[in-house]
Design a protein around this motif. Structure first.
Motif, PDB file in Angstrom:
ATOM      1  N   LEU A 347       0.867  -1.197   0.000  1.00 28.94           N
ATOM      2  CA  LEU A 347       0.000   0.000   0.000  1.00 28.94           C
ATOM      3  C   LEU A 347       0.898   1.239   0.000  1.00 28.94           C
ATOM      4  O   LEU A 347       1.030   1.944   0.994  1.00 28.94           O
ATOM      5  CB  LEU A 347      -0.900  -0.001   1.253  1.00 28.94           C
ATOM      6  N   PRO A 348       1.569   1.491  -1.147  1.00 26.97           N
ATOM      7  CA  PRO A 348       2.584   2.554  -1.178  1.00 26.97           C
ATOM      8  C   PRO A 348       2.051   3.917  -0.748  1.00 26.97           C
ATOM      9  O   PRO A 348       2.796   4.730  -0.206  1.00 26.97           O
ATOM     10  CB  PRO A 348       3.018   2.577  -2.654  1.00 26.97           C
ATOM     11  N   GLU A 349       0.774   4.165  -0.977  1.00 31.90           N
ATOM     12  CA  GLU A 349       0.224   5.479  -0.605  1.00 31.90           C
ATOM     13  C   GLU A 349      -0.095   5.573   0.894  1.00 31.90           C
ATOM     14  O   GLU A 349      -0.412   6.645   1.400  1.00 31.90           O
ATOM     15  CB  GLU A 349      -1.016   5.799  -1.438  1.00 31.90           C
ATOM     16  N   GLY A 350      -0.054   4.430   1.609  1.00 30.76           N
ATOM     17  CA  GLY A 350      -0.393   4.434   3.035  1.00 30.76           C
ATOM     18  C   GLY A 350      -1.876   4.655   3.254  1.00 30.76           C
ATOM     19  O   GLY A 350      -2.649   4.794   2.310  1.00 30.76           O
ATOM     20  N   LEU A 390      -9.477  -2.623   1.432  1.00 32.55           N
ATOM     21  CA  LEU A 390     -10.303  -1.737   2.264  1.00 32.55           C
ATOM     22  C   LEU A 390      -9.472  -0.612   2.876  1.00 32.55           C
ATOM     23  O   LEU A 390      -9.994   0.473   3.155  1.00 32.55           O
ATOM     24  CB  LEU A 390     -10.992  -2.538   3.377  1.00 32.55           C
ATOM     25  N   LEU A 391      -8.191  -0.879   3.078  1.00 33.82           N
ATOM     26  CA  LEU A 391      -7.325   0.190   3.586  1.00 33.82           C
ATOM     27  C   LEU A 391      -7.080   1.229   2.492  1.00 33.82           C
ATOM     28  O   LEU A 391      -6.907   2.418   2.769  1.00 33.82           O
ATOM     29  CB  LEU A 391      -5.994  -0.391   4.063  1.00 33.82           C
ATOM     30  N   ARG A 392      -7.101   0.747   1.252  1.00 34.83           N
ATOM     31  CA  ARG A 392      -6.909   1.648   0.106  1.00 34.83           C
ATOM     32  C   ARG A 392      -8.173   2.467  -0.121  1.00 34.83           C
ATOM     33  O   ARG A 392      -8.119   3.668  -0.370  1.00 34.83           O
ATOM     34  CB  ARG A 392      -6.574   0.806  -1.132  1.00 34.83           C
ATOM     35  N   ASP A 393      -9.330   1.775  -0.061  1.00 32.43           N
ATOM     36  CA  ASP A 393     -10.625   2.422  -0.308  1.00 32.43           C
ATOM     37  C   ASP A 393     -11.645   1.774   0.627  1.00 32.43           C
ATOM     38  O   ASP A 393     -12.096   0.653   0.386  1.00 32.43           O
ATOM     39  CB  ASP A 393     -11.026   2.227  -1.783  1.00 32.43           C
TER      40      ASP A 393
END
Ligand SMILES: [Ca+2]
Ligand SMILES: [Ca+2]
Length: 479
Positions: A347-350, A390-393
């Motif tokens: 998840l490079p964007e955190g 889900l952490l991404r979106d």
């Protein structure tokens, strides 16, 4: 020319990402014990004081429909650490021994160690054992296989709640102790050791586990944590309703009426118990705060994933029940929060601060989530999906249900975002619409207009259930 191109390529990477990608992220894995939704950001009790849980939640993603894989310590924790839910492992109850049921399992910290990490822990992560082969280091000494540091206990017991019989768990008791945090020891010592590890520079990335034991019984904590909750101010739990068990099937009523709540009421200590649980949560939150402060000052601050969970919830009189072991939401639902820094492989964007996710997720998914985020190969043979989407979106489509097991293979609960279904041995059922009935007061299973929803929920149940070993069927858990 080649050098210029290479430099140009480097310059296109987002600021701060390049270094982090080269090195695996660290993991700070924090468990609290028997903590239900009485934390500020989940709104479970209006008087609860949890500034540190709330600040961690606000800095990452808070899961508001997270469920444990089992409604008691050992099976819930075993599922987290093995990636196998009870219906796959066959470990359904507290008295079962992890290494008898799963002699060869490569548990989460060992898996990280085998992939280049330094894995260490302190306090209760597994159920009253350390399981020394799973860790590179532990406090207290892992050779003793006892995860608890010295903790202050009053000499005369019980302090507050008289024992009604041998059926009663010896630790069901509460008191404000005239000691400092340091004199109390226990979670203070655990969080002290964890903070020391966070202050160090490490050769390898770390997988560091912090097991905070409160608010597990006994509800003994230093008296300053009782002070914000004067007894005369105590409010009863939001989910309490007279006659709530009237529409609950026989097996559900059997599980609910375990004698504790009747005894506590008889002793006129219901509000004292609530006060002590609030104080124990307030203490656990303060111990968490020490670890979060240590991480803020740590050289690993910007490259450490933080995951916090509780192994199951807890009743304080809802459905005439006191303790855990039930399939209702007050017990099956758990706090879960995950903060991911920028630059991690999965998840490079955190994660964005202030994220809130209402999709139904299970703690059994933490294994797959962590290997995915840290860029480790997915572990074969486990039953654990990554929550990274889900952490991404937090709004992404999520067709999965969360399964929570009780003490027998045929006793389980299923949670979707809106509906909850409980199945008992013999085929008894409950169905709740938590959108309109968050405390699960109205069992809709017997109503013909909900027959199709009931059929839909039944289809989500596991097709095969690992049996419960015959030798363990006669034992009952007190704790
Ligand atoms: Ca527990
Ligand atoms: Ca009811």
């Amino acid at each position: 020319m080649k050098l210029i191109l290479a430099l140009a390529a480097l310059c296109t990477l987002p600021c701060g990402v390049s270094n982090a990608v080269e090195r695996k992220p660290n993991v700070l894995f924090i468990a609290l014990d028997d903590l239900n939704d009485w934390i500020g950001c989940l709104g479970g009790h209006p008087q609860t004081k949890t500034p540190n849980l709330d600040r961690l939640a606000a800095s990452g993603v808070l899961f508001r429909n997270a469920y444990c894989a089992a409604a008691s310590c050992n099976p819930s924790r075993t599922a987290v650490f093995s990636g196998l839910p009870p219906h796959r492992s066959g470990l359904y109850r507290n008295p079962q021994k992890l290494r008898e049921v799963l002699p060869q399992a490569e548990l989460l910290p060992r898996y990280f160690s085998n992939h280049g990490y330094w894995s260490a822990g302190s306090g209760k992560m597994l159920h009253y054992i350390i399981d020394p082969p799973s860790w590179d280091d532990y406090f207290p000494d892992k050779a003793k296989d006892d995860p608890f540091p010295r903790t202050f206990y009053p000499k005369r017991r019980p302090v507050s709640l008289p024992r009604a019989g041998t059926w009663q768990y010896v630790e069901t008791d509460w008191a404000a102790l005239d000691v400092t945090d340091e004199q109390f020891g226990g979670d203070w010592s655990v969080t002290n050791w964890i903070s020391e590890q966070l202050a160090k520079k490490h050769e390898r990335p770390f997988f560091l586990s912090c097991g905070i034991y409160r608010p597990h019984e006994p509800w003994f904590v230093p008296k300053k944590y009782f002070e914000p909750f004067p007894l005369e101010s105590i409010q009863l739990p939001l989910g309490v309703k007279d006659g709530d068990l009237n529409d609950v099937p026989t097996e559900g009523r059997r599980i609910a009426r375990n004698r504790y709540f009747a005894h506590i009421q008889e002793q006129k200590q219901w509000k004292k118990g609530i006060q002590a649980y609030l104080a124990s949560i307030h203490f656990a939150d303060a111990m968490l705060g020490r670890v979060l402060d240590a991480l803020e000052k740590s050289p690993a601050r910007d490259n450490t994933l933080v995951v916090l969970w509780s192994d199951h919830g807890w009743h304080l009189g809802e459905k005439e029940h006191w303790q855990k072991f039930t399939g209702w939401r007050v017990c099956a639902r758990v706090p879960l929060m995950i903060r991911v820094p920028k630059g991690v492989p999965g998840l490079p964007e955190g994660t964005a601060p202030g994220g809130v996710c209402d999709r139904p997720v299970s703690l059994v998914d933490l294994f797959g989530t962590l290997t995915d985020l840290c860029g480790l190969p997915p572990k074969a043979g486990i039953h654990s999906r990554s929550l990274a989407p889900l952490l991404r979106d937090t709004q992404t489509e999520w067709p999965h249900a969360a399964l929570t097991h009780l003490d027998k293979p045929e006793n389980y609960a299923l949670s979707t975002q809106r509906w909850r279904y409980i199945h008992y041995v013999g085929g008894e059922e409950e169905l709740y619409d938590i959108q309109t009935d968050p405390h699960e007061w109205n069992n809709l299973a017997p109503r013909p207009e909900h027959a199709s929803k009931l059929a839909e929920m039944r289809l989500l149940a596991p097709k095969e259930l690992a049996p419960l070993p015959a030798a363990i069927q006669q034992t009952r858990s007190k704790k």
